[in-house]
Design a protein around this motif. Structure first.
Motif, short mmCIF file in Angstrom:
data_model
loop_
_atom_site.label_atom_id
_atom_site.label_comp_id
_atom_site.label_asym_id
_atom_site.label_seq_id
_atom_site.Cartn_x
_atom_site.Cartn_y
_atom_site.Cartn_z
N GLU A 177 -3.35 2.34 -4.91
CA GLU A 177 -4.66 2.99 -4.86
C GLU A 177 -4.52 4.51 -5.05
O GLU A 177 -5.30 5.12 -5.78
CB GLU A 177 -5.36 2.68 -3.53
N GLN A 178 -3.50 5.10 -4.42
CA GLN A 178 -3.27 6.54 -4.60
C GLN A 178 -2.91 6.85 -6.05
O GLN A 178 -3.41 7.82 -6.63
CB GLN A 178 -2.14 7.02 -3.68
N GLN A 192 0.15 -7.04 1.42
CA GLN A 192 1.04 -5.94 1.09
C GLN A 192 0.30 -4.61 1.24
O GLN A 192 0.00 -3.93 0.25
CB GLN A 192 1.56 -6.10 -0.34
N PRO A 193 -0.01 -4.20 2.48
CA PRO A 193 -0.84 -2.99 2.66
C PRO A 193 -0.20 -1.72 2.11
O PRO A 193 -0.89 -0.89 1.52
CB PRO A 193 -1.05 -2.90 4.17
N GLN A 194 1.11 -1.55 2.26
CA GLN A 194 1.75 -0.34 1.73
C GLN A 194 1.69 -0.32 0.22
O GLN A 194 1.45 0.72 -0.39
CB GLN A 194 3.20 -0.25 2.20
N GLU A 202 -0.55 -1.82 -1.65
CA GLU A 202 -1.94 -1.57 -2.03
C GLU A 202 -2.30 -0.10 -1.88
O GLU A 202 -2.94 0.47 -2.77
CB GLU A 202 -2.89 -2.40 -1.16
N THR A 203 -1.86 0.53 -0.81
CA THR A 203 -2.17 1.94 -0.57
C THR A 203 -1.54 2.82 -1.64
O THR A 203 -2.19 3.71 -2.19
CB THR A 203 -1.68 2.37 0.83
N THR A 204 -0.28 2.58 -1.94
CA THR A 204 0.41 3.37 -2.96
C THR A 204 -0.24 3.17 -4.32
O THR A 204 -0.45 4.13 -5.06
CB THR A 204 1.90 2.99 -3.02
N ARG A 252 -5.95 6.63 -8.19
CA ARG A 252 -6.80 7.81 -8.01
C ARG A 252 -6.32 8.97 -8.87
O ARG A 252 -7.13 9.68 -9.47
CB ARG A 252 -6.83 8.23 -6.54
N ARG A 299 -4.18 -4.03 -8.64
CA ARG A 299 -4.83 -3.71 -7.37
C ARG A 299 -5.76 -4.85 -6.97
O ARG A 299 -5.79 -5.28 -5.82
CB ARG A 299 -5.62 -2.41 -7.51
#
Length: 177
Positions: A124-125, A116-118, A120-122, A128, A103
């Motif tokens: 991060e999820q 790579q926003p997608q 990074e989002t995946t 979590r 990350r």
């Protein structure tokens, strides 16, 4: 009479067991099914990342010390199916370490030209879900890289992340059963 009464109360207090300490709140286990879905999504997104065809495939940077290598799942991390049945703490710790590392890499200057926003989002999820009971992991900014090495660093990071994601998916696939 009062001293006798105090003595009786003292003896009674000594004979009674001490009050039980409150049980520590159990750490919540990750949602294995959600982790499996997110790890598969991470692998799918990694497969769609386009890298320019290059001569980088055969190139490698010399890495000075093993402690600077990215976290990877080892046999000693007890991520095998039998160990996961009894105690998954070490395995989840290693997965958490690696997810935090990648990350942080995705947020570094290595990916500034190719964000790579997608991905990074995946990630991060997923982090979590794996973090449950351990608080939120802080970001650790990475030192800047030279412009000439960014493309090679990005290539190596994606290659290693793909490898890690494949092993992590196997862990979550088994645990979600």
């Amino acid at each position: 009479m009062a001293p006798l009464r105090r003595l009786c109360l003292l003896l009674l207090a000594l004979l009674l067991p001490p009050p039980a300490a409150p049980a520590p709140a159990p750490l919540r286990r990750p949602d294995w099914a959600a982790c499996r879905i997110l790890s598969r999504e991470l692998s799918r997104l990694l497969a769609t990342v386009k890298e320019p065809p290059s001569a980088l495939e055969g190139m490698q940077l010399l890495e000075e010390e093993p402690q600077n290598w990215p976290p990877r799942i080892r046999c000693s991390d007890a991520c095998d199916p039998l160990a996961l049945e009894t105690n998954n703490t070490r395995c989840l710790h290693r997965i958490r370490q690696a997810l935090q590392h990648y990350r942080d890499l995705l947020g570094s200057d290595i990916f500034r030209d190719q964000p790579q926003p997608q991905l990074e989002t995946t990630m991060e999820q997923l982090l979590r879900h794996v973090q449950e009971g351990h608080g939120r992991a802080p970001r650790h900014p990475l030192p800047p890289t030279q412009v000439w090495e960014q493309q090679l660093q990005r290539h190596l990071a994606l290659k290693r992340l793909r490898s890690f994601a494949a092993v992590m998916s196997r862990v979550f696939n088994h645990s979600a059963r």
